[in-house]
Design a protein around this motif. Structure first.
Motif, PDB file in Angstrom:
ATOM      1  N   LEU A 160      -6.292  -0.413   0.240  1.00 34.06           N
ATOM      2  CA  LEU A 160      -5.513  -1.114  -0.780  1.00 34.06           C
ATOM      3  C   LEU A 160      -4.423  -1.927  -0.096  1.00 34.06           C
ATOM      4  CD1 LEU A 160      -4.977   1.828  -3.303  1.00 34.06           C
ATOM      5  CD2 LEU A 160      -6.427  -0.177  -3.669  1.00 34.06           C
ATOM      6  N   HIS A 216       0.811  -1.226   0.000  1.00 36.02           N
ATOM      7  CA  HIS A 216       0.000   0.000   0.000  1.00 36.02           C
ATOM      8  C   HIS A 216       0.844   1.275   0.000  1.00 36.02           C
ATOM      9  CE1 HIS A 216       0.762  -0.930   4.255  1.00 36.02           C
ATOM     10  NE2 HIS A 216       0.913   0.374   4.354  1.00 36.02           N
ATOM     11  N   GLY A 225      -3.593  -4.712  -3.667  1.00 35.53           N
ATOM     12  CA  GLY A 225      -2.662  -3.605  -3.568  1.00 35.53           C
ATOM     13  C   GLY A 225      -1.561  -3.670  -4.611  1.00 35.53           C
ATOM     14  N   VAL A 244      -7.136   1.257  -8.980  1.00 35.12           N
ATOM     15  CA  VAL A 244      -7.431   2.099  -7.808  1.00 35.12           C
ATOM     16  C   VAL A 244      -8.461   3.167  -8.172  1.00 35.12           C
ATOM     17  CG1 VAL A 244      -5.074   1.783  -6.926  1.00 35.12           C
ATOM     18  CG2 VAL A 244      -5.609   3.817  -8.262  1.00 35.12           C
TER      19      VAL A 244
END
Ligand SMILES: [Zn+2]
Ligand SMILES: [Zn+2]
Length: 346
Positions: A115, A65, A121, A129
């Motif tokens: 995430l 992340h 992620g 995203v």
């Protein structure tokens, strides 16, 4: 693409060949990951210590992340982002529909997704995203340093929570990467003494010093925390204590070196319950506050620092590895012999 995933609720991670994410839905983008850091929380997830049970129903999930990258594809209804833009990405995804979000406090959203913890992620070449989490950064920014944005923001937020101000004596318990980020953020706020404390942690204390700690204490040298602080300050207690160790005893000991009316901000993830003298804390009018994650304002502030003072944060990075060597990176983190390990998926 190769991806580092948590596939089952046991010790370890796996390196899997999985399909790249589908084309982005409306309001989403695909980011080609350039650099992604291994976080302390990734190490907790690797070890599968308590505190991460919420991930169980989401497995398998691609971890990672703390990352920077370039926009590779843009979905419909995305404004302000173009293919090729360099970005950093806020990993916390608030719903923007609940009462809490509507009140202007999306960082407290009860429906928050993250995430690399609750959805896929960045320990992979590509990640899908929400566009709203992407913050464009200047094209010339060093993207390895940009991958430090998230942990630096966590440190900056911890200083917000601890209300660190110019002239303060700040004690940072734990010289890991979050501790190092707190040290840097406290210096940026003009704290006059920033004391980093570790336990048998010479390598990471050295980095804390390079990040701006004015003093370091290694408790393995046979002194107590109180003695160590006393020697440096001549008996004056700390104005702010920020804990980033995850050890319950650091809360108890942190309160003992904190001035009356001072704030102890706890930022570690604790596997054990803490125990401390509540009456003494009340009589001393001290406060214990939880500091977790970061807010948009931290991101604006930290990106500006990384762009303008890149060398002030570079000491945090110990090594950069190919994603195939992720296991080696995790092992180094577990041994506490390194600070930030950056993976490069390309
Ligand atoms: Zn992190
Ligand atoms: Zn919400």
């Amino acid at each position: 693409m190769l991806a580092v995933r948590k596939t089952s609720p046991v010790h370890g991670v796996s390196l899997d060949d999985i399909p790249e994410p589908d084309s982005p839905a409306s309001g989403e983008v695909i980011v080609a990951v350039v650099a992604v850091g291994i976080c302390g929380s990734d190490v907790h997830v690797y070890e599968w210590t308590s505190g991460y049970e919420f991930m169980r129903s989401r497995l398998p999930v691609v971890l990672g992340h703390e990352f920077s990258g370039k926009i590779a594809a843009v979905g419909d209804d995305v404004v302000g982002l173009r293919v090729g833009d360099s970005v950093v990405v806020m990993p916390g995804i608030s719903c923007m529909r609940c009462v809490t979000c509507a009140r202007g406090t999306p960082h407290l959203c009860p429906n928050k997704e993250t995430l690399g913890l609750t959805r896929d992620g960045a320990f992979a070449s590509h990640v899908r995203v929400p566009a709203s989490g992407c913050i464009p950064i200047p094209a010339e920014t060093d993207l390895s340093l940009a991958a430090l944005t998230e942990p630096l923001c966590v440190g900056d937020n911890a200083c917000d929570v601890g209300q660190v101000t110019a002239g303060d004596t700040v004690v940072v318990l734990g010289p890991g990467t979050i501790g190092q980020a707190i040290v840097r953020a406290a210096r940026w706020r003009g704290a006059s003494r920033v004391i980093a404390v570790g336990m048998n942690d010479a390598a990471r204390l050295e980095v804390a010093q390079a990040m701006g700690a004015t003093h370091c204490i290694d408790l393995a040298d046979g002194i107590s925390l109180q003695q160590g602080i006393h020697r440096i300050t001549g008996g004056k207690p700390a104005d702010v204590v920020i804990e980033a160790t995850g050890h319950a005893s650091s809360i108890t000991e942190g309160l003992q070196i904190l001035r009356k009316g001072g704030i102890l901000a706890a930022a570690g993830i604790h596997a054990q319950r803490a125990s401390f003298d509540l009456t003494e804390m009340i009589r001393n009018k001290q406060q214990i506050r939880g500091a977790h994650g970061s807010r948009r304002q931290n991101w604006e502030r930290i990106i500006d620092r990384i762009v303008h003072e890149p060398e002030s944060v570079r000491p945090m990075i110990s090594m950069e590895l190919k994603i195939n060597d992720a296991e080696q990176g995790f092992r180094q983190c577990l041994a506490r012999s390194v600070s930030k390990v950056i993976l490069r998926p390309d």
